[in-house]
Enzyme design. Sequence first.
Site, PDB file in Angstrom:
ATOM      1  N   HIS A  87       0.856  -1.189   0.000  1.00  0.00           N
ATOM      2  CA  HIS A  87       0.000   0.000   0.000  1.00  0.00           C
ATOM      3  C   HIS A  87       0.893   1.242   0.000  1.00  0.00           C
ATOM      4  CE1 HIS A  87      -3.595   2.250   0.328  1.00  0.00           C
ATOM      5  NE2 HIS A  87      -3.461   2.608   1.588  1.00  0.00           N
ATOM      6  N   HIS A 130       1.896   4.950  -2.343  1.00  0.00           N
ATOM      7  CA  HIS A 130       1.522   5.884  -3.418  1.00  0.00           C
ATOM      8  C   HIS A 130       2.810   6.373  -4.065  1.00  0.00           C
ATOM      9  CE1 HIS A 130      -2.609   6.076  -1.839  1.00  0.00           C
ATOM     10  NE2 HIS A 130      -1.999   5.932  -0.677  1.00  0.00           N
ATOM     11  N   ASN A 140      -4.566   5.612  -7.854  1.00  0.00           N
ATOM     12  CA  ASN A 140      -5.003   7.013  -7.878  1.00  0.00           C
ATOM     13  C   ASN A 140      -3.941   7.967  -8.432  1.00  0.00           C
ATOM     14  OD1 ASN A 140      -3.350   6.644  -5.675  1.00  0.00           O
ATOM     15  ND2 ASN A 140      -4.500   8.000  -4.324  1.00  0.00           N
ATOM     16  N   ASP A 169       1.584   2.806   3.750  1.00  0.00           N
ATOM     17  CA  ASP A 169       0.656   3.847   3.293  1.00  0.00           C
ATOM     18  C   ASP A 169       1.452   5.127   3.000  1.00  0.00           C
ATOM     19  OD1 ASP A 169      -1.587   5.153   2.486  1.00  0.00           O
ATOM     20  OD2 ASP A 169      -2.435   5.432   4.486  1.00  0.00           O
ATOM     21  N   HIS A 194       4.593  14.181  -0.011  1.00  0.00           N
ATOM     22  CA  HIS A 194       3.975  15.438  -0.447  1.00  0.00           C
ATOM     23  C   HIS A 194       5.012  16.535  -0.606  1.00  0.00           C
ATOM     24  CE1 HIS A 194      -0.216  14.353  -0.272  1.00  0.00           C
ATOM     25  NE2 HIS A 194      -0.122  13.947   0.980  1.00  0.00           N
TER      26      HIS A 194
END
Lengths: 333, 435
Positions: B72, B74, B106, B316, B320
């Site tokens: 999991h 990103h 996503n 997770d 950013h």
Amino acid sequence: MQNTSLQLNQLGQLKHFLDVEGLSKELLTEILDTADSFISVGKQQVKKVPLLRGTTVVNLFFEASTRTRTTFELAAKRLSADVINMNISTSATSKGESLMDMLRNLEAMDADMFVVRHENSGAPHFIAEYVTPNVAVVNAGDGRHAHPTQAMLDMATIRRHKGDFENLSVAIVGDIMHSRVARSQIHALKILGAKEIRLISPETLLPPFIENLGATVYHDMRDGVADVDVVIMLRLQKERMQSALLPSEQEFFNLYGLTETKLKLAKSDAIIMHPGPINRGVEIQSEVADCDRSVILNQVNYGIAVRMAIMSMAMAGQNQSSLSSISDKGGEK
Amino acid sequence: MKSVLIKRARIIDPSQGMDRVADVFIRDGRIENIAENSIDPKSIIDPENILGPENIIDADGQILCPGFIDIHVHLCEPGQSQKGTIASESRAAAGSGFTKLVCSPNTIPVIDSPAIVSLIQDKAKEAGYCQVFPLGALTQGLAGEQLSEMYALKEAGCIGVSNGRRPVKSMALLRALEYAATHNLTVFLRPEDSSLSDNGCVHEGYMATRLGLQGVSRESETVALTRDLLLVQRTGVKAHFSNISCAESVELIANAQQRGLPVTAGTSIHHLHLTDSSIDGYNVQCHVSPPFRSEEDLVALRQGVADGIISVICSDHHSHETAAKMAPFAVTEPGISSLDSFLPLGLLLVEHNIFSMEQFITAITHGPAQVIDQPLGKIKRGEIADLCLFSPRREWILEPSTMLSQGHNTPFLFQKLTGKVTATWLSGKLVYQFP
């Protein structure tokens, strides 16, 4: 707590005013005492003192408000500051210029104080964290978090009409969930030592664990207002009817509106307060709002003095911390 | 490719119940030999690969395991390279001992066409740090309405399908699960009833009330999870719940597993450490989704891992750019750049006896391997050498200057951490080395 260190300078004086929570009883009392000394300014022919002469105050309102902005503007002007009003729709900052960029621009214009109202809880804290030193930030209401100047003017009103807080039972009635005013009032009453704080509201308008702030919850208003010294009514926003929180204005008024009948259950000398603007016939019966026990307009009047006190104290705290940082640098040499 | 001799490492491979000290010799991308008696470098006769000192690692006091698997994560690319790239984030993963990653759909555009799958795989191969397995979108554009071309996505290399955080209406979900089951695809679900979340950004508790932030109730997760489990029961699809956050969710999953449903669950490493008290003072670095919950939830999640109900610990990871967190709390973007601090945070739980070292390593190797149905890099003769070597006692400080992830958004910045990956091999190739 982080908020406290953010709003106090190294001498323990106010340098921002973001939140009542975490401040000492002495400091709140100092604000109230200072405010008392400013009440007379409004009665003079020349309604000005020169405390903030030469400073620039920017009212940064990201959320529409006429009354609060006006009282801040009057307070700053009575302290002889120059005032700029900026009404900014939050969509403008979220889409284009970031909040950060806007702040940097205003700082470049040598602003000394930002009075901030924002729809997001914590926005004034964010600004205070990143603002250049020597610029004071005053919270004029953030989201549903805090409205500390309102709470302090409410405390000033209670003190002028009721004296000491120790023996007082205070009921806060209505939409606690969405109310920044209620949260700040609870903190202020707690710090100033009120005997009892009661929250009167249906379950749908109560945030979870609110009693952990040190208040007792009542669902039945008749039990809740019994023998209290102060009844504070909160404004009910019309949009709450559309979001499955309440069935109708009528039912809300029947259960939680302040009427003469319900007021009779409170102490005979109980005062009635409301942060305004009032919805007559929704949270308060018109006759009750206008009766001689209502101090709603006194609140507005003290509001200017309280905001003068807070603005002058925060500015002084900023100057004090910059003085000591200069002397620190001197020490290094 | 260089041969490597790793000497005297403590080898832990839970898939084989292995925990012993031995020497491991890697040649041509595979494990050629494991020997309890020390392997003498001189005994290795290979004219092309003469073992010099640079090929011999003294791993005394260190732990050697199969390369970790993060299901999991990103990776931000395509579409959000201001946050991170496949190269930067897979490098950070290798730096934390991971050799296999499953990335969320996503991206921008979302992973709903074979072209995007190929793009991601090509970029990952080019970077060469980890094997990357994309998840395909469950619905086209993740819009929650039209089914995606799941078969084509599977053919292109997706090991499962997911709708990420985006909601899917019950009927569309039922159809999507039926279709995924038809093609034997695992669905990765994130249970959330968005109408119950009510645009909340933190756990619905005292802290939310105090800070005046909109809370997300536990029921927004448990109501959706209950629905999802009933639909899994009906369709027979294999389902993995990537990141559960509440005590009741652990119970629901345990109950489903007892009834024999093909259901697995994971939680993030930071959900095993932090509660909603971490957001005090509007700490935007602790704005995550699902939100950090109460102490009881934390305890239940930890127990869930110890009991094997939660078989996967994920990162997770969500890197950013600075601006994403420079705003009032509710409007900041949720997520933690968590790869860099992953191992020490896990080891801390072992240190505190929340679960054993073997259980921790299982939850980041064997557990996730079973969910994605991929061969695990076993530490066994002849197996592909996907390996991680770490020093469990080495202390270091997490600093922006040394973080490998492009994003420095983590609440653990400047903290002293214990445990450091010293080397990671992907198919026998050294992809990370410290110092």
